[in-house]
Design an enzyme around this catalytic site. Sequence first.
Site: not given
Length: 240
Positions: A13-14, A82, A88, A147, A177
């Site tokens: 990912g990022i 990171n 969720d 989160y 982001p």
Amino acid sequence: MSRIALVTGGSRGIGAAISKTLQDKGYTVAATYAGNDDAAVKFTEETGIKTFKWNVADYEASKAGIEKVEAELGPIEVVVANAGITRDAPFHKMTPDQWNEVIATNLTGVFNTIHPVWPGMRERKFGRIVVISSINGQKGQFAQVNYAATKAGDLGIVKSLAQEGARAGITANAVCPGYIATDMVMAVPEKVRESIIAQIPAGRLGEPEEIARAVAFLVSDDAGFINGSTISANGAQFVV
Ligand code: CAA
């Protein structure tokens, strides 16, 4: 000699984009991962970037892992915190486990990553720290009480570290982001994702490299006076 950069969650990912961008800019990168061995092996084969496995939620594992990286590569001068997860659920359905897992990885994990490298940075009078927060730490998000709390907490961490580290040549900044085309965002149900994209003035998801380039700037010598700041990269979805 090239600077040593540690990127947690750096093989996907990022994080993977950050690892590769820093490598392209001449850093020697150590990328950590928590569980996905196959992705890590593939990442190392493709990029030559060394990967190290530990759980950022575990302080002793982080400390031992960082000692191993420093023994193999040298003192860590750049840290990109990171690694992060989502669990969720609307608040009325959120379980204590979902709360605790996200706090342990996304918030305590940042402490566990920075705390072991901090004394060395202070001694050497140089350090660059970037924490990857989120648009949802800035604005909150339905189904992300856990989160969003951690990502807002990241901003408190960098603002405080910036004040403590400034005299020792250490900067600490955050990048927030927006919605980026990664596995994490692709895990959001398609209909919900489409409704989110409709709220982004840029009309698209961001690319991981668009975050990586912001990180590369913040860790560069050029950014020495930028300390305690937050860079938002969200296609104008949320303007602070
Ligand atoms: N705002 C208002 N209402 C919302 C909503 C929103 N953003 N999203 C969902 N709802 C409503 C739904 O319309 C539904 O309402 P009804 O009951 O009246 O139909 C209700 O909330 C959903 O209830 P459910 O019981 O169906 O919810 P669920 O338990 O199945 O959970 C969900 C679904 C987890 C909330 C799912 O919709 C979801 O994943 N949403 C996306 C959350 C999100 O944006 N996460 C970000 C992930 S990416 C990331 O975190 C990276 C980053 O940093 C940006």
